[in-house]
Design a protein around this motif. Structure first.
Motif, PDB file in Angstrom:
ATOM      1  N   ALA A 323      -8.794  10.250 -10.532  1.00  0.00           N
ATOM      2  CA  ALA A 323      -8.768   8.791 -10.570  1.00  0.00           C
ATOM      3  C   ALA A 323      -8.636   8.240  -9.160  1.00  0.00           C
ATOM      4  O   ALA A 323      -7.873   8.744  -8.338  1.00  0.00           O
ATOM      5  CB  ALA A 323      -7.609   8.314 -11.426  1.00  0.00           C
ATOM      6  N   VAL A 324      -9.387   7.201  -8.888  1.00  0.00           N
ATOM      7  CA  VAL A 324      -9.374   6.569  -7.565  1.00  0.00           C
ATOM      8  C   VAL A 324      -8.426   5.375  -7.583  1.00  0.00           C
ATOM      9  O   VAL A 324      -8.460   4.546  -8.498  1.00  0.00           O
ATOM     10  CB  VAL A 324     -10.793   6.119  -7.158  1.00  0.00           C
ATOM     11  CG1 VAL A 324     -10.757   5.333  -5.842  1.00  0.00           C
ATOM     12  CG2 VAL A 324     -11.721   7.322  -7.049  1.00  0.00           C
ATOM     13  N   GLN A 325      -7.576   5.294  -6.574  1.00  0.00           N
ATOM     14  CA  GLN A 325      -6.716   4.135  -6.378  1.00  0.00           C
ATOM     15  C   GLN A 325      -6.950   3.592  -4.969  1.00  0.00           C
ATOM     16  O   GLN A 325      -7.002   4.358  -4.008  1.00  0.00           O
ATOM     17  CB  GLN A 325      -5.245   4.504  -6.539  1.00  0.00           C
ATOM     18  CG  GLN A 325      -4.878   5.007  -7.926  1.00  0.00           C
ATOM     19  CD  GLN A 325      -3.386   5.183  -8.094  1.00  0.00           C
ATOM     20  OE1 GLN A 325      -2.632   4.214  -8.134  1.00  0.00           O
ATOM     21  NE2 GLN A 325      -2.948   6.426  -8.199  1.00  0.00           N
ATOM     22  N   VAL A 326      -7.100   2.287  -4.888  1.00  0.00           N
ATOM     23  CA  VAL A 326      -7.304   1.638  -3.594  1.00  0.00           C
ATOM     24  C   VAL A 326      -6.284   0.516  -3.478  1.00  0.00           C
ATOM     25  O   VAL A 326      -6.179  -0.327  -4.369  1.00  0.00           O
ATOM     26  CB  VAL A 326      -8.725   1.058  -3.453  1.00  0.00           C
ATOM     27  CG1 VAL A 326      -8.951   0.552  -2.035  1.00  0.00           C
ATOM     28  CG2 VAL A 326      -9.781   2.087  -3.839  1.00  0.00           C
ATOM     29  N   ALA A 327      -5.544   0.501  -2.383  1.00  0.00           N
ATOM     30  CA  ALA A 327      -4.523  -0.522  -2.192  1.00  0.00           C
ATOM     31  C   ALA A 327      -4.615  -1.098  -0.792  1.00  0.00           C
ATOM     32  O   ALA A 327      -4.844  -0.374   0.177  1.00  0.00           O
ATOM     33  CB  ALA A 327      -3.132   0.068  -2.416  1.00  0.00           C
ATOM     34  N   VAL A 328      -4.447  -2.399  -0.713  1.00  0.00           N
ATOM     35  CA  VAL A 328      -4.308  -3.090   0.569  1.00  0.00           C
ATOM     36  C   VAL A 328      -2.884  -3.625   0.618  1.00  0.00           C
ATOM     37  O   VAL A 328      -2.472  -4.409  -0.244  1.00  0.00           O
ATOM     38  CB  VAL A 328      -5.322  -4.238   0.721  1.00  0.00           C
ATOM     39  CG1 VAL A 328      -5.052  -5.025   2.000  1.00  0.00           C
ATOM     40  CG2 VAL A 328      -6.749  -3.695   0.721  1.00  0.00           C
ATOM     41  N   ILE A 329      -2.130  -3.180   1.619  1.00  0.00           N
ATOM     42  CA  ILE A 329      -0.729  -3.543   1.753  1.00  0.00           C
ATOM     43  C   ILE A 329      -0.561  -4.455   2.953  1.00  0.00           C
ATOM     44  O   ILE A 329      -1.109  -4.195   4.030  1.00  0.00           O
ATOM     45  CB  ILE A 329       0.144  -2.278   1.898  1.00  0.00           C
ATOM     46  CG1 ILE A 329      -0.038  -1.374   0.669  1.00  0.00           C
ATOM     47  CG2 ILE A 329       1.614  -2.648   2.067  1.00  0.00           C
ATOM     48  CD1 ILE A 329       0.652  -0.032   0.782  1.00  0.00           C
ATOM     49  N   PRO A 363       0.849   8.124  -6.039  1.00  0.00           N
ATOM     50  CA  PRO A 363       0.639   8.603  -4.669  1.00  0.00           C
ATOM     51  C   PRO A 363       0.753   7.479  -3.641  1.00  0.00           C
ATOM     52  O   PRO A 363       0.892   7.754  -2.444  1.00  0.00           O
ATOM     53  CB  PRO A 363      -0.785   9.180  -4.715  1.00  0.00           C
ATOM     54  CG  PRO A 363      -1.436   8.534  -5.880  1.00  0.00           C
ATOM     55  CD  PRO A 363      -0.342   8.310  -6.872  1.00  0.00           C
ATOM     56  N   LEU A 364       0.703   6.229  -4.098  1.00  0.00           N
ATOM     57  CA  LEU A 364       0.852   5.098  -3.184  1.00  0.00           C
ATOM     58  C   LEU A 364       2.313   4.762  -2.900  1.00  0.00           C
ATOM     59  O   LEU A 364       2.597   3.946  -2.013  1.00  0.00           O
ATOM     60  CB  LEU A 364       0.159   3.860  -3.768  1.00  0.00           C
ATOM     61  CG  LEU A 364      -1.364   3.905  -3.814  1.00  0.00           C
ATOM     62  CD1 LEU A 364      -1.909   2.806  -4.710  1.00  0.00           C
ATOM     63  CD2 LEU A 364      -1.947   3.778  -2.408  1.00  0.00           C
ATOM     64  N   ALA A 365       3.240   5.365  -3.649  1.00  0.00           N
ATOM     65  CA  ALA A 365       4.658   5.080  -3.459  1.00  0.00           C
ATOM     66  C   ALA A 365       5.058   5.422  -2.028  1.00  0.00           C
ATOM     67  O   ALA A 365       4.743   6.495  -1.506  1.00  0.00           O
ATOM     68  CB  ALA A 365       5.495   5.872  -4.450  1.00  0.00           C
ATOM     69  N   GLY A 366       5.753   4.502  -1.392  1.00  0.00           N
ATOM     70  CA  GLY A 366       6.215   4.730  -0.027  1.00  0.00           C
ATOM     71  C   GLY A 366       5.221   4.356   1.046  1.00  0.00           C
ATOM     72  O   GLY A 366       5.561   4.378   2.238  1.00  0.00           O
ATOM     73  N   LYS A 367       3.997   4.021   0.654  1.00  0.00           N
ATOM     74  CA  LYS A 367       3.012   3.614   1.652  1.00  0.00           C
ATOM     75  C   LYS A 367       3.351   2.217   2.152  1.00  0.00           C
ATOM     76  O   LYS A 367       3.822   1.365   1.405  1.00  0.00           O
ATOM     77  CB  LYS A 367       1.605   3.613   1.065  1.00  0.00           C
ATOM     78  CG  LYS A 367       1.157   4.944   0.466  1.00  0.00           C
ATOM     79  CD  LYS A 367       1.037   6.020   1.517  1.00  0.00           C
ATOM     80  CE  LYS A 367       0.470   7.313   0.904  1.00  0.00           C
ATOM     81  NZ  LYS A 367       0.481   8.425   1.877  1.00  0.00           N
ATOM     82  N   GLY A 368       3.078   1.983   3.411  1.00  0.00           N
ATOM     83  CA  GLY A 368       3.394   0.687   3.980  1.00  0.00           C
ATOM     84  C   GLY A 368       2.332   0.209   4.940  1.00  0.00           C
ATOM     85  O   GLY A 368       1.217   0.742   4.981  1.00  0.00           O
ATOM     86  N   ALA A 369       2.692  -0.785   5.708  1.00  0.00           N
ATOM     87  CA  ALA A 369       1.770  -1.384   6.677  1.00  0.00           C
ATOM     88  C   ALA A 369       2.311  -1.126   8.076  1.00  0.00           C
ATOM     89  O   ALA A 369       3.160  -1.883   8.571  1.00  0.00           O
ATOM     90  CB  ALA A 369       1.621  -2.876   6.416  1.00  0.00           C
ATOM     91  N   PRO A 370       1.863  -0.060   8.732  1.00  0.00           N
ATOM     92  CA  PRO A 370       2.360   0.258  10.078  1.00  0.00           C
ATOM     93  C   PRO A 370       2.153  -0.901  11.048  1.00  0.00           C
ATOM     94  O   PRO A 370       1.126  -1.578  11.018  1.00  0.00           O
ATOM     95  CB  PRO A 370       1.514   1.471  10.484  1.00  0.00           C
ATOM     96  CG  PRO A 370       1.056   2.067   9.193  1.00  0.00           C
ATOM     97  CD  PRO A 370       0.883   0.910   8.255  1.00  0.00           C
ATOM     98  N   ALA A 371       3.157  -1.113  11.872  1.00  0.00           N
ATOM     99  CA  ALA A 371       3.115  -2.157  12.892  1.00  0.00           C
ATOM    100  C   ALA A 371       2.926  -3.543  12.283  1.00  0.00           C
ATOM    101  O   ALA A 371       2.513  -4.481  12.964  1.00  0.00           O
ATOM    102  CB  ALA A 371       2.008  -1.875  13.907  1.00  0.00           C
ATOM    103  N   THR A 375      -2.903  -2.913   5.885  1.00  0.00           N
ATOM    104  CA  THR A 375      -3.339  -1.518   5.890  1.00  0.00           C
ATOM    105  C   THR A 375      -3.837  -1.142   4.511  1.00  0.00           C
ATOM    106  O   THR A 375      -3.249  -1.539   3.506  1.00  0.00           O
ATOM    107  CB  THR A 375      -2.176  -0.582   6.295  1.00  0.00           C
ATOM    108  OG1 THR A 375      -1.661  -1.009   7.566  1.00  0.00           O
ATOM    109  CG2 THR A 375      -2.629   0.859   6.378  1.00  0.00           C
ATOM    110  N   ALA A 376      -4.897  -0.380   4.477  1.00  0.00           N
ATOM    111  CA  ALA A 376      -5.480   0.050   3.200  1.00  0.00           C
ATOM    112  C   ALA A 376      -5.372   1.557   3.045  1.00  0.00           C
ATOM    113  O   ALA A 376      -5.424   2.314   4.026  1.00  0.00           O
ATOM    114  CB  ALA A 376      -6.937  -0.388   3.118  1.00  0.00           C
ATOM    115  N   TYR A 377      -5.236   1.972   1.779  1.00  0.00           N
ATOM    116  CA  TYR A 377      -5.194   3.390   1.439  1.00  0.00           C
ATOM    117  C   TYR A 377      -6.151   3.633   0.273  1.00  0.00           C
ATOM    118  O   TYR A 377      -6.203   2.847  -0.670  1.00  0.00           O
ATOM    119  CB  TYR A 377      -3.785   3.813   1.012  1.00  0.00           C
ATOM    120  CG  TYR A 377      -2.740   3.653   2.084  1.00  0.00           C
ATOM    121  CD1 TYR A 377      -2.419   4.699   2.926  1.00  0.00           C
ATOM    122  CD2 TYR A 377      -2.085   2.432   2.247  1.00  0.00           C
ATOM    123  CE1 TYR A 377      -1.452   4.554   3.914  1.00  0.00           C
ATOM    124  CE2 TYR A 377      -1.123   2.271   3.230  1.00  0.00           C
ATOM    125  CZ  TYR A 377      -0.812   3.338   4.065  1.00  0.00           C
ATOM    126  OH  TYR A 377       0.142   3.181   5.050  1.00  0.00           O
TER     127      TYR A 377
END
Length: 403
Positions: A323-329, A363-371, A375-377
């Motif tokens: 499954a594909v997940q795309v997130a913009v944080i 898998p997106l848990a803990g992802k953030g926006a550096p600086a 940011t997208a994942y």
């Protein structure tokens, strides 16, 4: 029919993402306007259908004659309108005309389209004086689920928050007016009365609706509804011996034979496979992945014998394990959300999050926006790619993910 228009909105949304053809965007908006004008029923739920016939004649409310159009619009405007909408003296349906743009599909100039809009409004006003067709104002859980899901996705892609509000209102209608106690649902609601035990499709489509609203809002309540309804399906509809789900629950008292099928009919009949794949990706819980694989395997023989009758199952099965997940944080760069919605990835889970708040098992848990930059994942299965902060980089990641 509500379900036809739900599926059309969803299809046109994906077609617009791929082609950016303005006509798709216009038609989506017009269909939603029709929904708002004609189909919002009791407690904010969506009515089932409008009849095709009135006064004993099929299509009488909807069709036109060249003479009546000229009477309403005047000669010059009627000639212009007739050229675009295929109006001829002999008609195209039993001596009358079903308006269409089959021979003029490309949008005209902005001024000409505005002129056509004004002319359509005049005809709509005239039509309002006709005897209306019957309105089936039943609120059906399964058909509402399809429309809620379509509106939730379209609202995000086309940045129309009002559509999401309408979808959430219908969702609340189903969860309150069609509640059978606990996490159980009824199939139908009308005139203050809910009745008929929910079918597997009611739960599957409402799970799909909940998952789409979760993507649009990141409200955990929608994810919790999806999980609880998935548990209801496993507890009361699962065929423990042969796999798959029966249409009726094990405690439905007036069913002689519990049927089970994954073949498509007027609507896709394998939505719950995509639900299970999504739940596995969102929660990280292996039980959903296991159930998805069992469901696909249980109908593998039927798919092999008649693949064209099981397109829903085949399409959903393409995402098994990947499954594909795309997130913009983050909320600083509007070009990244635009890139997120610029390409269609059927079955993908898509998110905009200011803070990066996702379920712990994702898998997106803990992802953030550096600086502090948006940011997208892009994640495929349990693995996420490197963070990207450029529009073209995100587009490339999406193209790779969809294969």
């Amino acid at each position: 029919m509500l379900y036809d228009n739900a599926l059309l909105i969803d299809l046109m949304t994906e077609a617009w993402r791929e082609t950016k053809t303005p006509l798709f965007k216009v038609r989506i908006a017009e269909t939603v306007e029709w929904l708002k004008r004609e189909m919002i029923g009791e407690a904010g739920g969506f009515a089932a259908s409008l009849d095709a016939d009135s006064e004993g004649e099929e299509g009488k409310f909807y069709v036109w004659s060249a003479q009546e159009i000229a009477e309403v619009l005047g000669a010059d405007d009627a000639a212009f309108f007739a050229r675009i909408y295929g109006v001829k003296p002999e008609g195209n349906f039993e001596g009358h005309t079903i308006l269409n743009r089959l021979d003029a599909q490309a949008l005209l100039s902005e001024a000409e389209e505005a002129r056509l809009s004004d002319l359509r409004a005049k005809l709509l006003e005239r039509r309002s004086s006709r005897v209306r067709p019957g309105w089936d104002d039943k609120i059906l859980a399964d058909w509402n689920g399809l429309m809620i899901a379509a509106l939730a996705r379209a609202s995000s892609v086309l940045d129309e928050p009002e559509w999401r509000t309408i979808a959430e209102g219908a969702f609340t209608c189903v969860t309150t007016k069609l509640s059978a106690g606990g996490d159980r649902l009824y199939h139908s609601y009308r005139g203050g009365v809910a009745k008929a035990p929910a079918t597997a499709s009611d739960y599957a489509n409402m799970i799909w609706a909940a998952l789409r609203l979760y993507q649009a809002t990141l409200s955990e309540s929608y994810l919790e509804h999806a999980k609880r309804w998935a548990d209801v399906l496993d507890r009361h509809y699962l065929d423990d011996a042969g796999g798959g789900y029966f249409t009726a629950a094990d405690d439905t008292s007036d069913v002689v034979v519990r049927l089970k099928s994954a073949s498509d009919d007027a609507t896709p009949n394998a939505i719950h496979l995509s639900n299970l794949i999504a739940l596995a990706a969102l929660t990280g819980e292996a039980r959903y992945d296991d159930r998805a694989n069992e469901l696909a395997a249980s109908f593998s023989g039927a798919v092999a014998r008649a693949p064209t009758g099981h397109c829903g199952l085949i399409a959903s099965g393409l995402d098994l394990g990947r499954a594909v997940q795309v997130a913009v944080i983050g909320s600083g760069d509007p070009s990244l959300p635009a890139a997120l919605y610029s390409l269609s990835v059927p079955g993908a889970l898509e998110f905009l999050s200011a803070s990066g708040s996702f379920s712990p098992g994702s898998p997106l848990a803990g992802k953030g926006a550096p600086a502090g930059e948006s940011t997208a994942y892009v994640c495929t299965g349990p693995v996420c790619g490197a963070p990207v902060q450029k529009t073209e980089s995100l587009r490339q990641e999406i193209l790779i993910a969809r294969g």
